[in-house]
Each structure stands twice: as C-alpha cells, then as structure tokens.
Design an enzyme around this catalytic site. Structure first.
Site, PDB file in Angstrom:
ATOM      1  N   SER A  27      62.730 -99.043 -27.806  1.00 32.58           N
ATOM      2  CA  SER A  27      64.070 -98.590 -27.562  1.00 32.58           C
ATOM      3  C   SER A  27      64.387 -97.926 -28.817  1.00 32.58           C
ATOM      4  CB  SER A  27      64.710 -99.921 -27.481  1.00 32.58           C
ATOM      5  OG  SER A  27      66.084 -99.620 -27.343  1.00 32.58           O
ATOM      6  N   ALA A  28      64.094 -98.173 -29.911  1.00 26.07           N
ATOM      7  CA  ALA A  28      64.449 -97.476 -31.147  1.00 26.07           C
ATOM      8  C   ALA A  28      64.272 -96.039 -31.020  1.00 26.07           C
ATOM      9  CB  ALA A  28      64.106 -98.373 -32.394  1.00 26.07           C
ATOM     10  N   TRP A  49      62.851 -94.386 -28.810  1.00 26.62           N
ATOM     11  CA  TRP A  49      63.390 -93.600 -27.670  1.00 26.62           C
ATOM     12  C   TRP A  49      64.827 -92.874 -27.842  1.00 26.62           C
ATOM     13  CZ3 TRP A  49      67.640 -94.872 -24.364  1.00 26.62           C
ATOM     14  CH2 TRP A  49      67.872 -94.055 -22.886  1.00 26.62           C
ATOM     15  N   HIS A  50      65.740 -93.766 -28.462  1.00 29.64           N
ATOM     16  CA  HIS A  50      66.989 -93.211 -28.989  1.00 29.64           C
ATOM     17  C   HIS A  50      67.156 -92.129 -29.988  1.00 29.64           C
ATOM     18  CE1 HIS A  50      68.377 -96.800 -26.982  1.00 29.64           C
ATOM     19  NE2 HIS A  50      69.782 -96.359 -26.966  1.00 29.64           N
ATOM     20  N   GLY A  51      66.016 -92.308 -30.920  1.00 29.90           N
ATOM     21  CA  GLY A  51      66.046 -91.190 -31.953  1.00 29.90           C
ATOM     22  C   GLY A  51      65.581 -91.827 -33.306  1.00 29.90           C
TER      23      GLY A  51
END
Length: 508
Positions: free
Chosen positions: A359-360, A362-364
């Site tokens: 998740s981290a 994927w966000h950037g």
C-alpha cells in the site's frame, strides 16, 4: 486544447490540470449514456468505445501522449505474461512488472517535486496497477481447481483468455481510467454482455437494463458537483498547508484547532467530488447494479469508492478506514493479503506488513505517506483496545434501547475519529518530512497525546481493570479482529503476538 482550459483555470483560480481532469470526468457522464446504448450483441464496439474515449482523454485533452504509451506498455506486457507464463509465479511476475514501472514514475514525480495539483501518469497508473494485478490473479485462479478457491476467487476467475481488444477495453474502461473506480475483468465482461442484469430485472420493466439508473447516477453527479464547488470556493483559504504559514500561529489555540479540522473536510471534498463523479459515470454505463431495495427501487452501490457520511461521522476509526478508497482496500485484501498467506494458515503479522508495504509503495515514495501509515498502526491499536475493553461495558442488553452511556461513547468516538483523521492525514497531503513534522508541532502534537495516553492507560493496567469489571458485570467482550482495511500497518498487539510465536519457535 489548452486554450480552452487556461481562461477557465485563471477565472476560478485552479490549475489547468485540475480543470482538464474535471472536464474529462464531466464528459464521461453523457458518454456513459451513449455507451449503454450499444447493444450487447456488439461487444467489440463497446470495447473500442472504451479505448477511443480513453485515447481522447489522454492525448488531446490531458496532453499525456507519452503517459498513454507507458500505460499501453504495461497493458501489453501484462497480456503477454499472463498468457504465456504458466507457473504459479505468473501473478507475482505481473505484480513486479507493473509495480516496478509505477515506482519508477513515482521516483520521477518526486525528483521533479510535482505537487498533487499536477496531473500526470502516476494517477491513472495506480488504477491500472490494481486492474492488471487483479487480472493476473483471476487468470491464475482460472487455472486452479475450484475446490482450492474461496468465494471471491470463484466468482472472479478467468477461464477463457480474452482477445486483445477485450483486454484493451477492460484496461481502458473510460469512466474509471483516470481516478478509478478499478474493477475486475469478470465484472467488466458482465457489464459488456449485460449478464450483470440477468435475473435481477424489475417485473414491471420490459428493458434488459433496470430502471432508476439515471436517477441514481445524476444524483451522484450532483453530489460530486456540490463537493467540487465547495473545494473550488474554499480550498484557497482552507487547506492543510495553512498550518505551516506564519498567519496560522498568530491565531488562538482553539481557533487554530477548529480551522484545521474544517480544512481537513475541504481537502477531502476534492476526493469526494472526483470519486462521486466517476461513480455516476460508471452507473450510467450500467456498472454498479446491486439489485433492488425494500420498496422495489433499483440500487447501484457496486461502483462506490467512498462512503462520505461514514467518513465525516464515523462511529470509530475502523469504520472510517473501511469507507475510504473502498476498491483499494478490496485489491489489497484479495490480491496481496490473502495471496502472501501460506495455504492452510491464517493471515497474521507477516501478511499484514507485506500488505502495508504494498500500500505504501503503491501510493508513492513521499515521506509524508509513511508518516501517515506508520502512525496509523498505533491508531488501529488504540481503536482495538477501546472496542475490546470499553465498548462491552456500554452496550445495552440484547433487545434493550440504546442507553445514554452508549450514545456518549458513540459521540466521543465520532469526535475523536475526526480529530485523529485530520491529524494523521496532514502529512499525506503535505508530502515532505519537514513540513509534516512542523505541522504536527504547530498542532501541539495533539494526535500523539490522544493516542499515546490511550495506549498508556490500557497498557499500564487499564485493560486488566476493565476486563475485571466486564467479568463482574457479566459482559463478555466480542472478539476484535484486525481491521479489514489493509492500508494501515497491523495493530501493535498483532506484532507482539507474532514476536512471541517466533520466540517460541526459536526455543524449540
């Protein structure tokens, strides 16, 4: 086409990229009404319609020709890998391919220090990453014996490999190609052949498509426009960055706190606007049909990506997390959380941490994201402790009306949830480390005080005292499980349990 957008952007004080994006989202609504008029007997025309509209969005409107080429490369690469690699590692190969590509673009965005007002390829690429990795797992599930799959995997498995045009239509489904919602391939094909509506038709209707679609879609569009208006009018004065301006510290403490909370709502209104607009456009194409309500009206809840009331008035932080970016939570659960768990074992700390890391990334790569996510682990821990230790004491007996104590508990939970949400979300919008820490300092670290004091209370004897009180009053705490939202890291008690198990295995 910039000459069409620059005057409007100057007039309302928004960036040209924002005006372009909103224009695409608004155009998608009438195009959705055209799309659904293409008969199910012409599926290739529907796929081609999706592709051509997306090309129109990316190239003449958004001026992202190279971005579109990159997305097309990810699509074609995934199509080839999923078709030709037969090993169980195929989905992970697709994952590494598309996530690696996305991460490179995140690094480029960070290198040029682009603000979130600048719309470039990483936004659509994040949506496409979810679609392509989900497709890879669905294909693998189609090659797997049905008895080894769960309900979701059985429903979404792909047993017939798509043609290239079908896959391009799926990848570039136009209502969600820019900001979501993401959808799986089986849902897309059920929209194309209209099997989505089979067995669910209203008895009073002679059409294959249920009545009420436009009513819901235009209501969503209106809601999106209202939030868009709120954001455009108020965002110049109410935004998280106001905290680090000299003006902010000249105000009184209570005024600063209230101003900051309202700024959080205005920041979120942008997401409410774009997600409800895309939801409306998706519904106009027919996506999102979920059956009929008690009074016979059609319901269209399957394309939602956000539940606004549950976020602004949450009963607790878990409900808030589950109501934000809903489809990303589904993707993380079905394509990461479950998939990294060894067969025959229950997901634990390892699965949660790998999902959080996904998740981290994927966000950037901005440090602000990681400050938000890391603190989220402490927040979910505090929420779990409250539900396990406090909530049973205020619950009325089964069948009894809600007590004043329970109402106070709920109101307190809602108030605390909003305070914590705005505190933890500030770094997510400010992005860099120094601005995030400065913002928290100017807010007197109130979020850390709230969560830290809660954890200290429970860990320094509060849990034991409340458990004894529950036993005395004959109230048994319900089992509290790890939140379904996999955006945040796991609660700290899960970490402790995992470490204990590891220590025991090492002794053996």
């Amino acid at each position: 086409m910039d000459m069409l957008f620059v005057p409007l952007a100057s007039a309302i004080g928004a960036s040209v990229d924002q005006i372009k994006l909103i224009s695409c989202l608004l155009i998608a609504c009438p195009l959705g009404s055209l799309f659904i008029r293409i008969p199910a007997s012409q599926p290739n025309l529907k796929h081609l319609f999706n592709l051509l509209v997306s090309v129109f969005f990316f190239i003449p409107v958004l001026d992202l020709s190279w971005g579109f080429v990159q997305l097309l490369g990810s699509v074609l690469g995934t199509y080839y890998i999923a078709a030709n690699v037969k090993s169980p590692n195929m989905p992970w190969m697709v994952f590494a391919f598309v996530m690696g590509h996305l991460t490179v673009n995140h690094i480029i965005r960070a290198f040029y220090n682009l603000s979130y007002e600048t719309f470039e390829v990483t936004g659509p690429q994040m949506v496409l990453t979810m679609k392509l990795t989900t497709f890879a797992w669905n294909v693998w599930d189609g090659r797997t014996a049905p008895e080894n799959l769960d309900k979701w995997q059985l429903q979404k498995r792909v047993t017939k490999y798509p043609t290239l045009l079908e896959f391009l239509g799926y990848s570039f489904y136009f209502p969600g190609v820019l900001v979501g919602p993401y959808l799986d391939y089986a849902s897309y094909m059920s929209l194309i052949d209209e099997s989505l509506f089979e067995g669910k038709r209203s008895p009073s209707s002679t059409r294959s498509i249920p009545d009420g679609r436009k009513r819901v879609a235009y209501r969503k569009m209106l809601i999106g426009l209202v939030f868009l208006g709120i954001f455009v009018v108020l965002s110049p004065s109410f935004y998280y960055g106001i905290v680090i301006t000299p003006w902010f510290m000249t105000q009184g403490f209570l005024y600063r706190m209230a101003y900051f909370q309202f700024s959080g709502f205005i920041e979120r209104s942008k997401y409410y606007a774009i997600w409800t607009l895309t939801e409306g456009a998706s519904i106009l194409t027919g996506l999102g049909f979920t059956g009929y309500g008690p009074s016979g009206e059609s319901t269209w809840e399957g394309a939602a990506n956000v539940k606004i009331l549950e976020i602004e008035l949450p009963s607790n932080f878990k409900v808030l997390l589950d109501s934000w970016n809903i489809n990303t939570n589904i993707w993380l659960r079905e394509c990461i959380y479950k998939r990294v768990t060894p067969k025959g074992k229950k997901p634990g700390f390892r699965s949660s941490m790998l999902t959080f890391a996904t998740s981290a990334f994927w966000h950037g790569i901005a440090t602000g994201y990681y400050l938000t996510f890391f603190f989220g682990g402490f927040i979910t821990t505090a929420g779990r402790l409250c539900r396990a230790n406090l909530r049973p004491l205020v619950l009325p007996p089964p069948g009894a009306p809600t007590t004043i104590t329970k109402r106070i508990y709920d109101i307190t939970g809602t108030f605390a949830g909003i305070l914590i949400l705005n505190y933890v979300a500030a770094p997510f919008m400010l992005l860099n480390f120094s601005d995030s820490i400065e913002a928290w300092r100017r807010l007197h670290w109130y979020g850390f005080w709230m969560i830290g004091s809660t954890l200290a209370f429970f860990w320094l004897g509060g849990s034991s005292f409340l458990k004894a009180l529950q036993k005395k009053e004959g109230k048994v705490a319900e089992k509290v499980v790890t939140p379904e939202s996999h955006v945040m890291p796991p609660p700290l008690d899960d970490v402790a349990e995992e470490l204990k198990e590891l220590q025991q295995r090492m002794k053996e």
